[in-house]
Write a protein that holds these residues in place. Structure first.
Motif, mmCIF file in Angstrom:
data_model
loop_
_atom_site.group_PDB
_atom_site.id
_atom_site.type_symbol
_atom_site.label_atom_id
_atom_site.label_comp_id
_atom_site.label_asym_id
_atom_site.label_seq_id
_atom_site.Cartn_x
_atom_site.Cartn_y
_atom_site.Cartn_z
ATOM 1 N N ILE A 92 0.854 -1.190 0.000
ATOM 2 C CA ILE A 92 0.000 0.000 0.000
ATOM 3 C C ILE A 92 0.893 1.244 0.000
ATOM 4 C CG2 ILE A 92 -1.657 1.304 1.407
ATOM 5 C CD1 ILE A 92 -2.917 -1.406 2.183
ATOM 6 N N GLU A 93 0.516 2.210 -0.846
ATOM 7 C CA GLU A 93 1.280 3.461 -0.940
ATOM 8 C C GLU A 93 1.395 4.090 0.464
ATOM 9 O OE1 GLU A 93 3.049 5.385 -3.061
ATOM 10 O OE2 GLU A 93 3.117 6.800 -1.381
ATOM 11 N N PRO A 94 2.625 4.242 0.960
ATOM 12 C CA PRO A 94 2.790 4.662 2.362
ATOM 13 C C PRO A 94 2.186 6.020 2.673
ATOM 14 C CG PRO A 94 4.894 3.950 1.412
ATOM 15 C CD PRO A 94 3.907 3.981 0.296
ATOM 16 N N THR A 95 2.175 6.932 1.677
ATOM 17 C CA THR A 95 1.660 8.276 1.946
ATOM 18 C C THR A 95 0.147 8.354 1.779
ATOM 19 O OG1 THR A 95 1.930 8.949 -0.359
ATOM 20 C CG2 THR A 95 3.813 9.308 1.109
ATOM 21 N N SER A 96 -0.480 7.273 1.321
ATOM 22 C CA SER A 96 -1.933 7.297 1.127
ATOM 23 C C SER A 96 -2.632 7.073 2.464
ATOM 24 C CB SER A 96 -2.360 6.209 0.145
ATOM 25 O OG SER A 96 -2.430 4.944 0.794
ATOM 26 N N CYS A 97 -3.950 7.288 2.464
ATOM 27 C CA CYS A 97 -4.745 7.074 3.673
ATOM 28 C C CYS A 97 -5.438 5.713 3.653
ATOM 29 C CB CYS A 97 -5.789 8.179 3.812
ATOM 30 S SG CYS A 97 -5.071 9.779 4.270
ATOM 31 N N ALA A 98 -5.039 4.835 2.713
ATOM 32 C CA ALA A 98 -5.715 3.532 2.613
ATOM 33 C C ALA A 98 -5.370 2.665 3.818
ATOM 34 C CB ALA A 98 -5.298 2.829 1.330
ATOM 35 N N LYS A 99 -6.388 2.230 4.532
ATOM 36 C CA LYS A 99 -6.147 1.245 5.593
ATOM 37 C C LYS A 99 -6.401 -0.164 5.074
ATOM 38 C CE LYS A 99 -10.702 1.514 7.746
ATOM 39 N NZ LYS A 99 -11.524 2.318 8.616
#
Ligand SMILES: [Cu+2]
Length: 259
Positions: A158-165
């Motif tokens: 998961i893209e580390p800077t994204s807010c995806a949990k």
């Protein structure tokens, strides 16, 4: 006080009630699914997660609707991540999948196995990315038995800077009982575990309508940035274009399903 016969009747009734309950419960669970539907991110070198497609039942006969028809093959397709349908907490996302996942593109590796069907083959895109597979031929998967078809998914980061949990990939699967064209799709010929995205495989009104298998990747490497609050759940579905192109069986250069 119960007489013996009354006790027996009572017990029989309770047993029938229990069986009825478990039959309902089992048929709900018996849809075709992935054996392990929730995994964590996997950033290990060549990371992969072992999994199986589990076929829960065959096709339904037209007399009493019971699932008594054998399965002769199955096709499994993951979203390609290019023209996929992405939602974020249920709202449409117009950006790219790379906003949430750093390394999607070649998600599937077949585990060689011919214990049920004799043939296994990748479904690839024009660049050779392995987006899914089909398996069929040889023996049938007998109605009333379950089938387990092994594969691995590539590690998802998961893209580390994204807010995806979490990022959930919706998988399209067709369990084939009889080879037909789309106009011949019925509960007796195919079980379509596909998202209803407007492809020729929607199967509106059929048994598995809009009830696809999924694999959910939960965030487990980089912590959520503090600005994200609780984070968001991302869902990725294959597009109608992709399913119309990729959800099929080609064998020796010839399309053999659907036809
Ligand atoms: Cu079912």
């Amino acid at each position: 006080m119960f007489k013996t016969t009354e006790k027996f009747k009572y017990r029989t009734l309770m047993l029938m009630a229990a069986l009825g309950l478990s039959a309902t419960w089992q048929s709900a669970l018996a849809h075709t699914r992935l054996k392990t539907p929730v995994i964590q991110e996997n950033a290990a070198m060549h990371g992969s997660n072992y999994n199986d497609v589990v076929i829960g039942h065959g096709c339904q006969n037209t007399t009493d609707g019971a699932s008594t028809i054998d399965t002769i093959g199955t096709v499994v397709v993951f979203p390609d991540g290019k023209d996929s349908i992405i939602t974020v907490n249920g709202a449409a996302h117009t950006g790219a999948l790379s906003d949430f996942v750093t390394n999607w593109g070649n998600p599937v590796t077949i585990i060689q196995d011919s214990s049920i069907f004799s043939h296994q083959e990748y479904i690839i895109d024009s660049l050779g990315n392995k987006l899914g597979f089909w398996t069929g031929g040889g023996k049938v998967l007998k109605a009333g038995y379950r089938g387990v078809f092994p594969f691995t998914t590539a590690g998802v980061v998961i893209e580390p800077t994204s807010c995806a949990k979490s990022v959930t990939f919706v998988v399209a699967i067709a369990d084939i009982c009889e080879i037909t064209g789309p106009s011949g799709f019925s509960n007796a010929t195919v079980q379509l575990w596909t998202p209803a995205v407007g492809s020729i495989y929607d199967g509106e009104g059929l048994h598995g309508y809009d009830s696809p298998a999924t694999i959910k990747v939960t965030r487990s490497i980089a912590p959520l940035p503090s600005s994200c609050g609780d984070g968001v759940d991302v869902i990725v579905k294959p597009s109608a274009n992709q399913l119309n192109r990729d959800l099929r069986i080609n064998f020796d250069g010839k399309q053999i399903w659907p036809q």
